[in-house]
Design a protein around this motif. Structure first.
Motif, PDB file in Angstrom:
ATOM      1  N   ILE A  16       0.854  -1.191   0.000  1.00  0.00           N
ATOM      2  CA  ILE A  16       0.000   0.000   0.000  1.00  0.00           C
ATOM      3  C   ILE A  16       0.885   1.234   0.000  1.00  0.00           C
ATOM      4  CG2 ILE A  16      -1.668   1.325   1.351  1.00  0.00           C
ATOM      5  CD1 ILE A  16      -2.703  -1.315   2.477  1.00  0.00           C
ATOM      6  N   VAL A  17       0.496   2.226  -0.778  1.00  0.00           N
ATOM      7  CA  VAL A  17       1.184   3.513  -0.803  1.00  0.00           C
ATOM      8  C   VAL A  17       0.180   4.556  -0.349  1.00  0.00           C
ATOM      9  CG1 VAL A  17       2.366   5.221  -2.228  1.00  0.00           C
ATOM     10  CG2 VAL A  17       2.645   2.792  -2.718  1.00  0.00           C
ATOM     11  N   CYS A  18       0.596   5.415   0.571  1.00  0.00           N
ATOM     12  CA  CYS A  18      -0.296   6.425   1.116  1.00  0.00           C
ATOM     13  C   CYS A  18       0.324   7.802   0.915  1.00  0.00           C
ATOM     14  CB  CYS A  18      -0.498   6.151   2.599  1.00  0.00           C
ATOM     15  SG  CYS A  18      -1.906   6.973   3.296  1.00  0.00           S
ATOM     16  N   PHE A  19      -0.480   8.746   0.398  1.00  0.00           N
ATOM     17  CA  PHE A  19      -0.012  10.111   0.164  1.00  0.00           C
ATOM     18  C   PHE A  19      -0.818  11.089   0.990  1.00  0.00           C
ATOM     19  CE2 PHE A  19       0.917   7.988  -3.895  1.00  0.00           C
ATOM     20  CZ  PHE A  19       2.265   8.266  -4.000  1.00  0.00           C
ATOM     21  N   ILE A  20      -0.145  12.153   1.409  1.00  0.00           N
ATOM     22  CA  ILE A  20      -0.814  13.257   2.081  1.00  0.00           C
ATOM     23  C   ILE A  20      -0.090  14.540   1.692  1.00  0.00           C
ATOM     24  CG2 ILE A  20       0.586  12.993   4.158  1.00  0.00           C
ATOM     25  CD1 ILE A  20      -1.955  13.839   5.741  1.00  0.00           C
ATOM     26  N   ASP A  21      -0.824  15.611   1.551  1.00  0.00           N
ATOM     27  CA  ASP A  21      -0.211  16.895   1.200  1.00  0.00           C
ATOM     28  C   ASP A  21       0.590  17.448   2.375  1.00  0.00           C
ATOM     29  OD1 ASP A  21      -1.339  16.708  -1.268  1.00  0.00           O
ATOM     30  OD2 ASP A  21      -2.776  18.330  -0.994  1.00  0.00           O
ATOM     31  N   TRP A  30      -5.517   7.809  11.197  1.00  0.00           N
ATOM     32  CA  TRP A  30      -4.996   7.856   9.834  1.00  0.00           C
ATOM     33  C   TRP A  30      -3.674   7.128   9.793  1.00  0.00           C
ATOM     34  CZ3 TRP A  30      -0.738   9.264   7.094  1.00  0.00           C
ATOM     35  CH2 TRP A  30      -0.894   9.447   5.726  1.00  0.00           C
ATOM     36  N   PRO A  31      -3.413   6.253   8.852  1.00  0.00           N
ATOM     37  CA  PRO A  31      -4.242   5.858   7.719  1.00  0.00           C
ATOM     38  C   PRO A  31      -5.125   4.642   7.997  1.00  0.00           C
ATOM     39  CG  PRO A  31      -2.074   4.947   7.388  1.00  0.00           C
ATOM     40  CD  PRO A  31      -2.048   5.705   8.716  1.00  0.00           C
ATOM     41  N   GLY A  32      -5.297   4.288   9.267  1.00  0.00           N
ATOM     42  CA  GLY A  32      -6.074   3.100   9.609  1.00  0.00           C
ATOM     43  C   GLY A  32      -7.475   3.080   9.019  1.00  0.00           C
ATOM     44  N   PRO A  88      -7.127  15.059  -0.775  1.00  0.00           N
ATOM     45  CA  PRO A  88      -5.737  14.813  -1.086  1.00  0.00           C
ATOM     46  C   PRO A  88      -5.112  13.693  -0.266  1.00  0.00           C
ATOM     47  CG  PRO A  88      -5.946  16.801   0.190  1.00  0.00           C
ATOM     48  CD  PRO A  88      -7.339  16.336  -0.111  1.00  0.00           C
ATOM     49  N   SER A  89      -5.760  13.258   0.785  1.00  0.00           N
ATOM     50  CA  SER A  89      -5.274  12.134   1.575  1.00  0.00           C
ATOM     51  C   SER A  89      -5.693  10.858   0.855  1.00  0.00           C
ATOM     52  CB  SER A  89      -5.907  12.192   2.972  1.00  0.00           C
ATOM     53  OG  SER A  89      -5.622  11.020   3.690  1.00  0.00           O
ATOM     54  N   THR A  90      -4.761  10.234   0.160  1.00  0.00           N
ATOM     55  CA  THR A  90      -5.094   9.141  -0.737  1.00  0.00           C
ATOM     56  C   THR A  90      -4.295   7.892  -0.431  1.00  0.00           C
ATOM     57  OG1 THR A  90      -5.519  10.768  -2.452  1.00  0.00           O
ATOM     58  CG2 THR A  90      -5.256   8.501  -3.184  1.00  0.00           C
ATOM     59  N   LEU A  91      -4.956   6.751  -0.506  1.00  0.00           N
ATOM     60  CA  LEU A  91      -4.321   5.455  -0.290  1.00  0.00           C
ATOM     61  C   LEU A  91      -4.487   4.633  -1.556  1.00  0.00           C
ATOM     62  CD1 LEU A  91      -3.153   3.970   2.289  1.00  0.00           C
ATOM     63  CD2 LEU A  91      -5.325   2.795   2.340  1.00  0.00           C
ATOM     64  N   ILE A  92      -3.383   4.101  -2.075  1.00  0.00           N
ATOM     65  CA  ILE A  92      -3.412   3.298  -3.302  1.00  0.00           C
ATOM     66  C   ILE A  92      -2.886   1.908  -2.992  1.00  0.00           C
ATOM     67  CG2 ILE A  92      -2.573   3.105  -5.669  1.00  0.00           C
ATOM     68  CD1 ILE A  92      -2.082   6.130  -5.595  1.00  0.00           C
TER      69      ILE A  92
END
Length: 92
Positions: A16-21, A30-32, A88-92
């Protein structure tokens, strides 16, 4: 920004890749919470809500334009009622 995120994905070693600004603060779960949604639904991508706060009062044109009004997303010709730019808080 997309080049940086693509480079992060290319170099990621986990599942999993997680992005935040850089101007965001996250909640205690977060990111739970994002991982939970992904696990329960099988979604390939999830996003979280954004609550805007300002250190100083924004200019009137910002308020009048509703640019940070998350309760009433801006409608566009392609609008689905959910606007990705509000998350913008995104989990891929």
């Amino acid at each position: 920004m997309s080049r940086g995120r693509n480079a992060a994905i290319d170099n990621a070693v986990g599942d999993i890749v997680c992005f935040i600004d850089d101007d965001e603060l996250v909640g205690v779960n977060w990111p739970g919470g994002l991982i939970d949604v992904m696990t329960r639904t099988g979604a390939a991508l999830t996003g979280g809500p954004v609550d805007t706060t300002f250190a100083l009062a924004p200019p009137s044109w910002v308020v009048d334009g509703g640019f940070f009004n998350r309760d009433n997303p801006r409608k566009t010709p392609w609008s689905t009622g959910y606007e990705p730019e509000t998350s913008p808080s995104t989990l891929i």
